[in-house]
Design a protein around this motif. Structure first.
Motif, PDB file in Angstrom:
ATOM      1  N   ALA A  43       0.813  -1.216   0.000  1.00 38.06           N
ATOM      2  CA  ALA A  43       0.000   0.000   0.000  1.00 38.06           C
ATOM      3  C   ALA A  43       0.846   1.264   0.000  1.00 38.06           C
ATOM      4  N   SER A  44       2.175   1.104  -0.034  1.00 43.39           N
ATOM      5  CA  SER A  44       3.075   2.252   0.040  1.00 43.39           C
ATOM      6  C   SER A  44       3.750   2.516  -1.303  1.00 43.39           C
ATOM      7  N   LEU A  45       4.314   3.713  -1.414  1.00 43.21           N
ATOM      8  CA  LEU A  45       5.126   4.086  -2.564  1.00 43.21           C
ATOM      9  C   LEU A  45       6.570   4.256  -2.119  1.00 43.21           C
ATOM     10  N   SER A  46       7.499   3.835  -2.961  1.00 42.11           N
ATOM     11  CA  SER A  46       8.916   4.059  -2.712  1.00 42.11           C
ATOM     12  C   SER A  46       9.429   5.001  -3.798  1.00 42.11           C
ATOM     13  N   LEU A  47       9.876   6.174  -3.383  1.00 41.64           N
ATOM     14  CA  LEU A  47      10.372   7.193  -4.309  1.00 41.64           C
ATOM     15  C   LEU A  47      11.880   7.303  -4.142  1.00 41.64           C
ATOM     16  N   ASN A  48      12.620   6.839  -5.152  1.00 45.30           N
ATOM     17  CA  ASN A  48      14.079   6.862  -5.121  1.00 45.30           C
ATOM     18  C   ASN A  48      14.578   8.036  -5.955  1.00 45.30           C
ATOM     19  N   MET A  49      15.260   8.972  -5.307  1.00 45.37           N
ATOM     20  CA  MET A  49      15.758  10.170  -5.989  1.00 45.37           C
ATOM     21  C   MET A  49      17.286  10.165  -5.956  1.00 45.37           C
ATOM     22  N   ARG A  50      17.884  10.079  -7.130  1.00 46.63           N
ATOM     23  CA  ARG A  50      19.349  10.036  -7.234  1.00 46.63           C
ATOM     24  C   ARG A  50      19.868  11.427  -7.564  1.00 46.63           C
ATOM     25  N   ILE A  51      20.876  11.869  -6.813  1.00 44.81           N
ATOM     26  CA  ILE A  51      21.438  13.197  -7.001  1.00 44.81           C
ATOM     27  C   ILE A  51      22.944  13.105  -7.262  1.00 44.81           C
ATOM     28  N   LYS A  52      23.518  14.195  -7.746  1.00 46.15           N
ATOM     29  CA  LYS A  52      24.938  14.186  -8.110  1.00 46.15           C
ATOM     30  C   LYS A  52      25.832  13.986  -6.881  1.00 46.15           C
ATOM     31  N   ASP A  53      25.584  14.758  -5.839  1.00 39.67           N
ATOM     32  CA  ASP A  53      26.416  14.690  -4.631  1.00 39.67           C
ATOM     33  C   ASP A  53      25.539  14.567  -3.396  1.00 39.67           C
ATOM     34  N   LEU A  54      25.643  13.449  -2.709  1.00 39.64           N
ATOM     35  CA  LEU A  54      24.931  13.269  -1.450  1.00 39.64           C
ATOM     36  C   LEU A  54      25.924  13.530  -0.318  1.00 39.64           C
ATOM     37  N   THR A  55      25.667  14.562   0.478  1.00 36.24           N
ATOM     38  CA  THR A  55      26.580  14.933   1.560  1.00 36.24           C
ATOM     39  C   THR A  55      25.829  14.969   2.889  1.00 36.24           C
ATOM     40  N   ASP A  56      26.596  14.842   3.972  1.00 38.45           N
ATOM     41  CA  ASP A  56      26.027  14.958   5.315  1.00 38.45           C
ATOM     42  C   ASP A  56      26.977  15.759   6.207  1.00 38.45           C
ATOM     43  N   THR A  57      27.492  16.843   5.655  1.00 40.73           N
ATOM     44  CA  THR A  57      28.491  17.672   6.332  1.00 40.73           C
ATOM     45  C   THR A  57      28.032  18.151   7.698  1.00 40.73           C
ATOM     46  N   TRP A  58      26.748  18.498   7.825  1.00 44.37           N
ATOM     47  CA  TRP A  58      26.226  19.084   9.051  1.00 44.37           C
ATOM     48  C   TRP A  58      25.594  18.049   9.981  1.00 44.37           C
ATOM     49  N   GLY A  59      25.789  16.764   9.689  1.00 42.90           N
ATOM     50  CA  GLY A  59      25.260  15.708  10.546  1.00 42.90           C
ATOM     51  C   GLY A  59      23.744  15.630  10.577  1.00 42.90           C
ATOM     52  N   PRO A  60      23.077  15.749   9.445  1.00 45.68           N
ATOM     53  CA  PRO A  60      21.611  15.708   9.440  1.00 45.68           C
ATOM     54  C   PRO A  60      21.090  14.335   9.830  1.00 45.68           C
ATOM     55  N   GLN A  61      20.013  14.310  10.605  1.00 48.75           N
ATOM     56  CA  GLN A  61      19.477  13.038  11.094  1.00 48.75           C
ATOM     57  C   GLN A  61      18.919  12.178   9.956  1.00 48.75           C
ATOM     58  N   ASN A  62      18.523  12.820   8.843  1.00 48.53           N
ATOM     59  CA  ASN A  62      17.983  12.051   7.719  1.00 48.53           C
ATOM     60  C   ASN A  62      19.050  11.618   6.711  1.00 48.53           C
ATOM     61  N   GLY A  63      20.306  12.004   6.960  1.00 48.43           N
ATOM     62  CA  GLY A  63      21.400  11.483   6.154  1.00 48.43           C
ATOM     63  C   GLY A  63      21.774  12.275   4.916  1.00 48.43           C
ATOM     64  N   PHE A  64      21.187  13.455   4.728  1.00 52.58           N
ATOM     65  CA  PHE A  64      21.575  14.280   3.575  1.00 52.58           C
ATOM     66  C   PHE A  64      21.391  15.755   3.919  1.00 52.58           C
ATOM     67  N   ASP A  65      22.207  16.610   3.320  1.00 52.83           N
ATOM     68  CA  ASP A  65      22.053  18.041   3.565  1.00 52.83           C
ATOM     69  C   ASP A  65      22.285  18.849   2.284  1.00 52.83           C
ATOM     70  N   HIS A  66      22.069  20.138   2.407  1.00 53.34           N
ATOM     71  CA  HIS A  66      22.185  21.108   1.297  1.00 53.34           C
ATOM     72  C   HIS A  66      21.311  20.762   0.098  1.00 53.34           C
ATOM     73  N   VAL A  67      20.190  20.141   0.375  1.00 55.33           N
ATOM     74  CA  VAL A  67      19.154  19.980  -0.648  1.00 55.33           C
ATOM     75  C   VAL A  67      17.819  19.739   0.050  1.00 55.33           C
ATOM     76  N   THR A  68      16.792  20.400  -0.445  1.00 56.23           N
ATOM     77  CA  THR A  68      15.428  20.060  -0.046  1.00 56.23           C
ATOM     78  C   THR A  68      14.714  19.520  -1.278  1.00 56.23           C
ATOM     79  N   PHE A  69      13.891  18.526  -1.047  1.00 58.76           N
ATOM     80  CA  PHE A  69      13.059  17.976  -2.117  1.00 58.76           C
ATOM     81  C   PHE A  69      11.625  18.432  -1.876  1.00 58.76           C
ATOM     82  N   GLN A  70      11.052  19.067  -2.870  1.00 56.03           N
ATOM     83  CA  GLN A  70       9.638  19.436  -2.844  1.00 56.03           C
ATOM     84  C   GLN A  70       8.924  18.481  -3.794  1.00 56.03           C
ATOM     85  N   ILE A  71       8.060  17.643  -3.260  1.00 54.33           N
ATOM     86  CA  ILE A  71       7.414  16.592  -4.052  1.00 54.33           C
ATOM     87  C   ILE A  71       5.917  16.901  -4.109  1.00 54.33           C
ATOM     88  N   PHE A  72       5.442  17.255  -5.283  1.00 51.65           N
ATOM     89  CA  PHE A  72       4.046  17.631  -5.484  1.00 51.65           C
ATOM     90  C   PHE A  72       3.340  16.517  -6.247  1.00 51.65           C
TER      91      PHE A  72
END
Length: 208
Positions: A43-72
């Motif tokens: 009953a769920s959807l899995s949305l896989n978004m691949r980006i050029k550079d995945l970073t976690d410089t600032w220690g984000p709890q979700n594992g990525f930083d310096h990008v927000t995804f707006q999903i409409f």
């Protein structure tokens, strides 16, 4: 697999190709979407978004930083909103959104279009999606419960429009843009321009 689409590398320059990243060394090309896959898992959807550079410089709890995804998400059986909240932009021609997921390194929030506008995200809804990252593949994966999008009987005809930008967590606002880039501000535009670095449009059950 419901839909998949690749996106050119190096097109993370805004709608008119003139935006520049902030100049701080922690910014790479985190907002460059390279491809998206949408799968149905029960009953769920899995949305896989691949980006050029995945970073976690600032220690984000979700594992990525310096990008927000707006999903409409556009349910073809509903009439939603064409305005993209706080982004100075609208949906691609002929589409409106009924559900919106805001995802950054520290928070994942879902909204319905009810009450949304240029300066309002809409009405918060639950359950919120779960997130994980795959650093080897530079992927951010969202698991979206069916309840979040109203448990539709069929996803045929649904559209998913994804945009990228970045969020100032201290000020709790999207990073703004100036004619010239600054340490933590984009360059190549003005505060009235669209806050979209890259985007991609998925169509379910239709040819892309």
């Amino acid at each position: 697999l419901l839909s998949s689409l690749s996106d050119p590398e190096g097109d993370d320059k805004g709608p008119e190709g003139r935006y520049e990243y902030p100049t701080d060394i922690s910014f790479k090309n985190q907002m460059d979407l390279l491809g998206v896959e949408l799968r149905q898992i029960g009953a769920s959807l899995s949305l896989n978004m691949r980006i050029k550079d995945l970073t976690d410089t600032w220690g984000p709890q979700n594992g990525f930083d310096h990008v927000t995804f707006q999903i409409f998400i556009d349910d073809p059986h509903k009439t939603g909103s064409t305005v993209l909240p706080f982004l100075n932009a609208t949906m691609p021609a002929g589409l409106d959104w009924d559900y919106f997921i805001f995802a950054n390194g520290w928070s994942i929030v879902a909204y319905s279009a009810e009450g949304s506008g240029p300066k309002s995200f809409g009405t918060a809804i639950s359950p919120t999606p779960l997130v994980q990252t795959n650093k080897m593949e530079s992927e951010v994966v969202l698991r979206i419960p069916g309840e979040t999008i109203g448990r539709p009987e069929s996803l045929n005809g649904f559209k998913v429009y994804i945009t990228t930008w970045d969020f100032d967590g201290i000020e709790a606002v999207y990073r703004d843009i100036y004619p010239e880039p600054k340490s933590y501000h984009f360059g190549g535009g003005s505060k009235e321009d669209p806050y979209i670095m890259d985007d991609i449009l998925l169509k379910i059950g239709e040819s892309d």
